[in-house]
Design an enzyme around this catalytic site. Structure first.
Site, PDB file in Angstrom:
ATOM      1  N   ASP A  32      36.500  32.427  39.312  1.00 25.47           N
ATOM      2  CA  ASP A  32      37.361  32.015  37.985  1.00 25.47           C
ATOM      3  C   ASP A  32      37.981  33.371  37.682  1.00 25.47           C
ATOM      4  OD1 ASP A  32      38.154  30.454  35.943  1.00 25.47           O
ATOM      5  OD2 ASP A  32      36.424  31.198  34.657  1.00 25.47           O
ATOM      6  N   ASP A  72      39.577  34.225  33.946  1.00 26.02           N
ATOM      7  CA  ASP A  72      39.227  34.831  32.842  1.00 26.02           C
ATOM      8  C   ASP A  72      37.619  34.811  32.512  1.00 26.02           C
ATOM      9  OD1 ASP A  72      41.774  35.124  31.481  1.00 26.02           O
ATOM     10  OD2 ASP A  72      42.163  33.055  31.817  1.00 26.02           O
TER      11      ASP A  72
END
Length: 275
Positions: free
Chosen positions: A12, A14
């Protein structure tokens, strides 16, 4: 848990690599290590607003060099899914450049005249006119697709309504639920692995949320690592009936483990200790 040799990575963005446009500890070094060793990897995001080029530039400003072909968005996953469902199909799209570009490149025609699909993505300019058009097209038989179920997104002023919130509005008016392609649907991870030519048994997923990254990773058969540099805290883990393979403070711990999979003593200690 049996030790797995991991040679492909999904991560991922953020909360794992960046926070408020600042690189998190170890993020730049980990990406550099993967690139130098020719490790296959993709950076994933549910955000469908931006193109991979936009996101690559954003990461570069944070001090992390990720080529645009190493970024996989919910918009790209949606376009790949629909290209398989209806090659050279048509769609009415509510979204921004990240989604419209992906759909164009997948061979779709953008139209509001009897489209095969209504595709909803995130935008900062949802219009009543476009939402009304979407409702009417769905009622007339267009299939309803949404890039991701996130109901809110961040802004400098506070939360904003996001794709899931607008999808709920359309569902209320049409009685039709959308098919969500992005996380927590493991479809997004499987499409990313298809892009990499990766096998689930040898692929790791790094995320900062139990309810999207970890659960989707488990359902896709991946080696899952939760980092505590984003949304989730250690206390949150015990609220779920499933667990990641490892819990780390940040991706810095992957560098320090020397294994690249979080399977050293430090990460396992992190798994077992409860607050």
């Amino acid at each position: 848990m049996a030790k797995r040799k991991i040679d492909c990575w999904l991560t991922d963005m953020d909360g794992v690599l960046v926070h408020e446009n600042k690189a998190l500890p170890g993020a730049a070094e980990l990406i550099e290590q993967w690139r130098d060793s020719d490790t296959r990897f993709l950076v994933l995001t549910n955000n469908s607003i931006y193109t991979p080029r936009d996101l690559s530039a954003r990461l570069y400003r944070s001090g992390i060099e990720v080529p645009e072909d190493k970024i996989w968005t919910s918009a790209l996953a949606t376009a790949a899914f629909l290209a398989d469902q209806a090659p050279e199909g048509s769609a009415f799209i509510i979204g921004e450049a990240g989604l419209t570009t992906a759909m164009h490149e997948a061979g779709f025609v953008m139209t509001d005249a009897n489209p095969d699909f209504v595709v909803l993505g995130e935008t900062r300019t949802y219009s009543f006119e476009a939402i009304t058009k979407a409702i009417r097209l769905i009622n007339n038989g267009a299939r309803f697709i949404a890039t991701n179920p996130d109901v809110t997104g961040p802004s400098a002023e506070g939360v904003l309504p996001a794709t899931g919130a607008v999808a709920a509005l359309i569902t209320a008016a049409t009685k039709r639920d959308p098919y969500y392609v992005g996380k927590p649907n493991p479809m997004m991870f499987r499409s990313a692995m298809n892009k990499l030519g990766a096998h689930s048994e040898r692929t790791g997923m790094i995320g900062d949320r139990m309810d999207t990254d970890v659960v989707a990773g488990i359902e896709a058969g991946l080696h899952t690592i939760l980092v505590l540099s984003g949304i989730a805290s250690r206390e949150d883990v015990d609220r779920y009936p499933f667990r990641p393979a490892a819990i780390l403070d940040s991706v810095q711990d992957l560098l320090e483990s020397g294994t690249g999979d979080g399977s050293d003593d430090k990460s396992h200690k992190g798994r077992k200790n409860k607050s």
